[in-house]
Design a protein around this motif. Structure first.
Motif, short mmCIF file in Angstrom:
data_model
loop_
_atom_site.label_atom_id
_atom_site.label_comp_id
_atom_site.label_asym_id
_atom_site.label_seq_id
_atom_site.Cartn_x
_atom_site.Cartn_y
_atom_site.Cartn_z
N LEU A 72 0.96 -0.76 0.04
CA LEU A 72 0.01 -0.20 0.18
C LEU A 72 0.77 1.07 0.06
O LEU A 72 0.52 2.25 -0.85
CB LEU A 72 -0.95 0.07 1.33
N GLY A 73 1.97 1.32 0.64
CA GLY A 73 2.77 2.18 0.65
C GLY A 73 3.40 2.64 -0.78
O GLY A 73 3.60 3.81 -1.13
N LEU A 102 2.04 1.85 -3.61
CA LEU A 102 0.82 2.42 -4.30
C LEU A 102 0.75 3.77 -4.13
O LEU A 102 0.36 4.90 -4.81
CB LEU A 102 -0.50 1.79 -3.81
N LEU A 103 0.72 4.23 -2.62
CA LEU A 103 0.69 5.75 -2.54
C LEU A 103 1.72 6.68 -2.82
O LEU A 103 1.58 7.75 -3.45
CB LEU A 103 0.69 5.83 -0.70
N ARG A 104 2.87 6.01 -3.00
CA ARG A 104 3.96 6.56 -3.62
C ARG A 104 4.14 6.89 -5.03
O ARG A 104 4.07 7.83 -5.70
CB ARG A 104 5.22 5.99 -3.11
N TYR A 105 3.69 5.75 -5.67
CA TYR A 105 3.30 5.70 -7.16
C TYR A 105 2.40 6.68 -7.63
O TYR A 105 2.64 7.30 -8.48
CB TYR A 105 2.91 4.33 -7.53
N LYS A 106 1.32 6.94 -6.78
CA LYS A 106 0.12 7.73 -7.18
C LYS A 106 0.64 9.18 -7.18
O LYS A 106 0.02 10.06 -7.85
CB LYS A 106 -1.24 7.57 -6.28
N ILE A 107 1.41 9.62 -5.99
CA ILE A 107 1.94 10.91 -6.12
C ILE A 107 2.82 11.18 -7.09
O ILE A 107 2.61 12.38 -7.97
CB ILE A 107 2.74 10.93 -4.68
N ALA A 108 3.60 10.40 -7.83
CA ALA A 108 4.37 10.52 -8.74
C ALA A 108 3.83 10.39 -10.17
O ALA A 108 4.14 11.05 -11.27
CB ALA A 108 5.73 9.68 -8.71
N PHE A 109 2.79 9.41 -10.43
CA PHE A 109 2.36 9.09 -11.80
C PHE A 109 0.83 9.04 -11.61
O PHE A 109 0.29 8.78 -10.53
CB PHE A 109 2.67 7.88 -12.25
N SER A 110 0.30 8.89 -12.73
CA SER A 110 -1.26 8.95 -12.84
C SER A 110 -2.04 7.50 -12.32
O SER A 110 -1.34 6.49 -12.89
CB SER A 110 -1.72 9.34 -14.21
N LEU A 111 -2.85 7.27 -11.49
CA LEU A 111 -3.47 6.28 -11.32
C LEU A 111 -4.95 6.48 -11.06
O LEU A 111 -5.39 6.37 -9.63
CB LEU A 111 -2.75 5.45 -10.06
N SER A 154 -6.24 3.24 4.62
CA SER A 154 -6.21 1.84 4.63
C SER A 154 -4.69 1.68 5.03
O SER A 154 -4.58 0.64 6.05
CB SER A 154 -6.47 1.30 3.27
N HIS A 155 -3.77 2.14 4.65
CA HIS A 155 -2.54 2.12 4.90
C HIS A 155 -1.99 2.27 6.18
O HIS A 155 -1.47 1.45 7.03
CB HIS A 155 -1.61 2.93 3.85
N SER A 156 -2.55 3.28 6.98
CA SER A 156 -2.32 3.63 8.23
C SER A 156 -3.20 2.69 9.37
O SER A 156 -2.50 2.08 10.10
CB SER A 156 -2.58 5.12 8.55
N HIS A 157 -4.16 2.44 8.86
CA HIS A 157 -4.85 1.74 10.04
C HIS A 157 -4.50 0.43 9.95
O HIS A 157 -4.22 -0.32 11.25
CB HIS A 157 -6.41 1.81 9.52
N PHE A 158 -3.91 -0.30 8.86
CA PHE A 158 -3.62 -1.75 8.54
C PHE A 158 -2.33 -1.96 9.38
O PHE A 158 -1.84 -2.77 9.77
CB PHE A 158 -3.65 -2.26 7.21
N ALA A 159 -1.26 -0.74 9.20
CA ALA A 159 -0.05 -0.77 9.65
C ALA A 159 -0.10 -0.83 11.34
O ALA A 159 0.47 -1.56 11.72
CB ALA A 159 0.71 0.46 9.28
N PHE A 160 -1.13 0.14 11.74
CA PHE A 160 -1.08 -0.17 13.14
C PHE A 160 -1.88 -1.21 13.54
O PHE A 160 -1.45 -2.10 14.46
CB PHE A 160 -2.17 1.22 13.62
N ASN A 161 -3.04 -1.92 13.01
CA ASN A 161 -3.46 -2.99 13.70
C ASN A 161 -3.14 -4.18 13.12
O ASN A 161 -3.08 -5.12 13.71
CB ASN A 161 -5.15 -2.77 13.33
#
Length: 375
Positions: free
Chosen positions: A20-21, A23-32, A43-50
């Motif tokens: 997921l990380g 994906l987040l980085r890719y979308k900042i740099a490119f179109s998705l 999703s990334h932050s909640h799943f990282a924690f839990n």
């Protein structure tokens, strides 16, 4: 072995967090266009924690009980472990599909009640153990801070339900949850695991260290909201809390120095570098907290997103995740072969590069210098 199966699940969850990380980085740099950035971020932050950190801590803490004359610990905690995993995967999927909506909020709320059940069960089981070690103090404080963090989540739900548009109130609730998760639940649970493995003969110094961190954890929350122009007396309390944490950490380093031979015998040489890196990352974190007491620097830090993201990843990856990897490997809970060692080295290099680039991005933003192609 039951423990090995749970650890495999935890590492699978870490892989999903990392994916997921990416994906987040890719979308900042490119179109998705198919991916909604905000939904994936939740999703990334909640799943990282839990899904990763909390699930791993629950498994390792239950394993501690199983080594302390409670052989059926995993059987007793099986419903709690599965329920936490269910809520984690529920949040993973529902946040991506809906963002903050009925399903994702329901899974988030259920995860809080699971944490309450675990806290009650684990506290009771610690009281049943014949020897009350210093590690138990850290474990119990971790459980308390995990429960306290839930008030931030409930506050955020109330804010969203009432459509309160005040950003300061919203950020205060978010930072409250984050603070008591990574400075409370995560940190104190890791310290409990570390001290349980060391088995120190004299616990006078560890108890002093515990008291400094436990007493300062609640007021240290206000380090995260110095931008809200808090009362001068409260600011003084924040300064004292920051000094107490720094003093506690210095005493902890002193304790490590005094017990270096015990540590050398407790942790194999080929993985001790992981714990050393976690120690360095935590020292940097404590130093940054000390600097953030200065209002100008605090406003500067919280005003630039790369710095906030860099700090969170320094704690969650550099401090907590590296400690968990080091603890798992050094305790012989997984066998280290060439492939696993190579994977760990690549992962650590990724953490270092991630922090380095975020730092460069943050410094660039502060100095108003655009660095091309950094994303």
């Amino acid at each position: 072995m039951v423990l090995h199966r749970w650890l495999r699940i935890c590492f699978l969850n870490l892989l999903l967090v990392a994916t997921l990380g990416v994906l987040l980085r890719y979308k900042i740099a490119f179109s998705l266009p198919l991916v909604l950035q905000k939904n994936v971020l939740h999703s990334h932050s909640h799943f990282a924690f839990n899904g990763w950190i909390t699930q791993c801590l629950l498994v390792l803490m239950v394993h501690y009980l199983s080594r302390q004359q409670q052989k059926n610990a995993f059987g007793r905690y099986k419903p709690v472990l599965w329920l936490n995993l269910l809520t984690a995967y529920g949040m993973l999927v529902s946040f991506i599909l809906q963002g903050y909506a009925l399903a994702s909020i329901s899974f988030s709320t259920l995860s809080i009640f699971v944490s309450y059940a675990f806290a009650y069960m684990y506290w009771s089981d610690l009281n049943r153990l014949p020897r009350n070690s210093t590690a138990h103090m850290w474990f119990k404080a971790a459980l308390v801070f995990n429960v306290l963090s839930s008030f931030g989540a409930f506050s955020l739900a109330i804010i969203m339900a009432n459509k309160i548009a005040d950003q300061k109130i919203t950020l205060s609730a978010i930072y409250y949850f984050l603070h008591f998760q990574y400075n409370g639940w995560f940190f104190f649970a890791c310290m409990g695991l570390f001290l349980s493995k060391l088995k120190l003969q004299h616990d006078g110094l560890p108890k002093r260290i515990f008291r400094l961190f436990a007493a300062s954890c609640v007021p240290a929350y206000f380090l995260s909201v110095l931008w809200a122009a808090i009362h001068p007396l409260l600011y003084l309390l924040v300064v004292l809390a920051s000094l107490a944490q720094s003093a506690g950490w210095i005493l902890f380093l002193r304790m490590l120095q005094q017990n270096r031979m015990l540590i050398k015998n407790s942790f194999p040489k080929y993985v001790s570098w992981l714990l050393l890196l976690s120690l360095i990352a935590c020292s940097i974190k404590i130093a940054l907290q000390q600097f953030s007491v200065i209002p100008f620097l605090s406003n500067l830090a919280f005003g630039f997103r790369p710095i906030v993201i860099g700090y969170l990843h320094l704690v969650l990856l550099g401090v907590i995740t590296l400690f968990l990897l080091g603890y798992i490997v050094s305790s012989g809970l997984i066998m280290v072969n060439r492939k696993i060692f190579t994977g760990i080295v690549i992962f650590v290099a990724g953490i270092f590069l991630n922090e380095l680039l975020l730092m460069v991005q943050g410094i660039g933003a502060i100095s108003d210098v655009m660095i091309p192609n950094l994303n």
